[in-house]
Every structure is written in structure tokens, then in C-alpha cells.
Write a protein that holds these residues in place. Structure first.
Motif, short mmCIF file in Angstrom:
data_model
loop_
_atom_site.label_atom_id
_atom_site.label_comp_id
_atom_site.label_asym_id
_atom_site.label_seq_id
_atom_site.Cartn_x
_atom_site.Cartn_y
_atom_site.Cartn_z
N LEU A 153 -13.81 1.04 -0.03
CA LEU A 153 -13.25 0.70 -1.33
C LEU A 153 -11.73 0.56 -1.22
CD1 LEU A 153 -13.70 0.26 -4.36
CD2 LEU A 153 -13.52 2.74 -4.67
N ALA A 154 -11.11 1.48 -0.47
CA ALA A 154 -9.66 1.39 -0.24
C ALA A 154 -9.31 0.09 0.49
CB ALA A 154 -9.18 2.59 0.57
N LYS A 155 -10.10 -0.27 1.51
CA LYS A 155 -9.86 -1.52 2.24
C LYS A 155 -9.98 -2.73 1.30
CE LYS A 155 -11.50 -0.26 6.85
NZ LYS A 155 -12.07 -0.91 8.03
N PRO A 191 -7.01 6.13 9.82
CA PRO A 191 -5.60 5.83 10.10
C PRO A 191 -5.30 4.33 10.12
CG PRO A 191 -6.62 6.95 11.98
CD PRO A 191 -7.64 6.88 10.91
N ILE A 192 -6.29 3.53 10.52
CA ILE A 192 -6.09 2.08 10.53
C ILE A 192 -5.95 1.57 9.09
CG2 ILE A 192 -7.14 -0.14 11.15
CD1 ILE A 192 -8.52 1.39 13.47
N ALA A 193 -6.79 2.10 8.20
CA ALA A 193 -6.71 1.70 6.79
C ALA A 193 -5.37 2.10 6.19
CB ALA A 193 -7.86 2.32 5.99
N ARG A 194 -4.88 3.29 6.53
CA ARG A 194 -3.56 3.71 6.03
C ARG A 194 -2.46 2.78 6.55
NH1 ARG A 194 -3.35 8.29 2.95
NH2 ARG A 194 -1.14 7.91 2.73
N GLU A 196 -2.86 -0.34 7.42
CA GLU A 196 -3.01 -1.61 6.70
C GLU A 196 -2.36 -1.53 5.33
OE1 GLU A 196 -7.17 -3.56 8.32
OE2 GLU A 196 -7.29 -1.99 6.82
N LEU A 197 -2.52 -0.39 4.67
CA LEU A 197 -1.89 -0.20 3.36
C LEU A 197 -0.38 -0.31 3.48
CD1 LEU A 197 -1.95 0.64 0.34
CD2 LEU A 197 -1.97 3.01 1.12
N TYR A 198 0.21 0.33 4.49
CA TYR A 198 1.66 0.31 4.64
C TYR A 198 2.15 -1.09 5.02
CZ TYR A 198 1.46 5.35 4.27
OH TYR A 198 1.25 6.63 3.83
N LEU A 199 1.38 -1.81 5.83
CA LEU A 199 1.75 -3.20 6.16
C LEU A 199 1.74 -4.06 4.90
CD1 LEU A 199 -0.11 -3.96 9.52
CD2 LEU A 199 2.34 -3.96 9.11
#
Length: 199
Positions: A153-155, A191-194, A196-199
Motif C-alpha cells: 500500500l505504501a509503494k 528499506p527499499i520502499a523507504r 523510494e519514498l525519499y527519492l
């Protein structure tokens, strides 16, 4: 001998009911939903995603994505396979779900919904993906699939640019990840999703 065969036939037919919560019914629908539905749909999804990632071409004039989800054109190329995974999953849910007293008795139904959500995600059908992941969170509160649904859902929120909701979903998972209370897949993808969020 004929009586044994008749007895087995009657037993199989009676175990097809999705309304009676008996061991035979649960066993029949669990086995059938796994091998006829979940196993096939998951494999179709995984092969489609592999095909998509094989088509990836890096553009070094832009920040490369951490995970390649394809563009609209690539999504159209794999759409038939993803639609097949969605259709198989829906069919198995319809035929084998045993929702008795507001509790699902077939353990693969939530996983089938998860395949549907991920398939919509890779099709870039983000509204349907979001609704499916939210349905999992609402309908299966006691299941481990909750963490995976929250992560995806976050992704999905990241893909549609709703970064506040994405951050809220990831923060809801953070303590569980830190305490290793999530599956290995979620532990690896969080950590990859986090990032991606920062990018």
C-alpha cells in the motif's frame, strides 16, 4: 467395491460446500484454492514481473529507480498475463472462500487477494491496487499478510505521489521491522520502499 466408490463420491460431493465449517470442507477448499488458484496465479504474476524486468533499459539522464516497475507501455505488454492472474484469483475466491461467522476458513484467500493487488500494481492500475491492499488490511486483521499489504500500500501511494500516506504506512511497519516481527520478504523490501519514498 461399488459401495466404496459410491461412498467416496458422496464424500467428495458433500465436501464441496462452502457453508459448512467441517474439517473435510476446509481441507478440500484449502488444497484446491492453493493448487488450482494461488500457486498458478502467483507463478503467472512472477513470470510477468520477470519479463517486465528483463525489458528494463536504464536511462542515466534520470535518477534510476531502485526497483524497475516499468512504464505504461511495458505494463501493456504484460497486461494479458497479469489479467490472467487476477482472473484466476477471483475465480478461486468466488468458488472456494469459506466466510463463516465473519471469519475466513480458507487460509489462501488473503494470499489470492495479495496476488490481485500486486497484479494491479504492475499494471499501473493504482486505484484498484490501493483498494485491494486496503481490503486485505480491513478483512484479514489477524493474518501475517497485513504487513505485506501495508508495505505494498505504501509503494502504491509512492507511485501516485501521495507521500504522506506512504510515510504513515511505512511508519506503521517500522517497529515490527526493527523487532523482526515481519516476514523475510517484508524485512528485505521495507528499506527499499523507504528509500523510494525519499527519492
Amino acid at each position: 467395491f461399488i459401495y466404496i466408490i459410491l461412498f467416496l463420491i458422496v464424500g467428495i460431493i458433500s465436501s464441496c460446500s462452502t457453508k459448512k465449517d467441517t474439517f473435510a470442507n476446509r481441507a478440500f477448499h484449502n488444497v484446491t484454492s492453493y493448487y488450482n488458484g494461488y500457486w498458478n496465479a502467483r507463478n503467472i504474476l512472477n513470470l510477468a514481473v520477470k519479463d517486465m524486468q528483463d525489458q528494463a533499459i536504464d536511462n542515466f539522464y534520470e535518477i534510476p529507480p531502485l526497483i524497475y516497475y516499468g512504464d505504461a507501455k511495458v505494463a501493456q505488454n504484460i497486461k494479458p498475463e497479469l489479467d490472467n492472474a487476477i482472473e484466476k484469483s477471483h475465480l478461486v475466491i468466488k468458488k472456494h472462500s469459506m466466510l463463516i461467522k465473519h471469519k475466513e476458513r480458507v487460509k489462501w484467500i488473503d494470499d489470492l487477494y495479495f496476488v490481485i493487488g500486486k497484479s494491479y500494481f504492475y499494471e499501473h492500475e493504482y486505484t484498484n491496487a490501493r483498494r485491494t491492499f486496503q481490503h486485505i488490511l480491513k478483512s484479514f486483521p489477524q493474518k501475517n499478510i497485513q504487513n505485506s499489504a501495508n508495505l505494498w500500500l505504501a509503494k502504491t501511494y509512492i507511485q501516485i505521489g501521495d507521500f504522506e500516506k506512504a510515510q504513515a504506512a511505512l511508519e506503521g511497519l517500522q517497529k515490527k521491522v526493527e523487532k523482526f516481527e515481519v516476514s523475510r520478504a517484508v524485512q528485505k523490501e521495507y528499506p527499499i520502499a523507504r528509500a523510494e519514498l525519499y527519492l
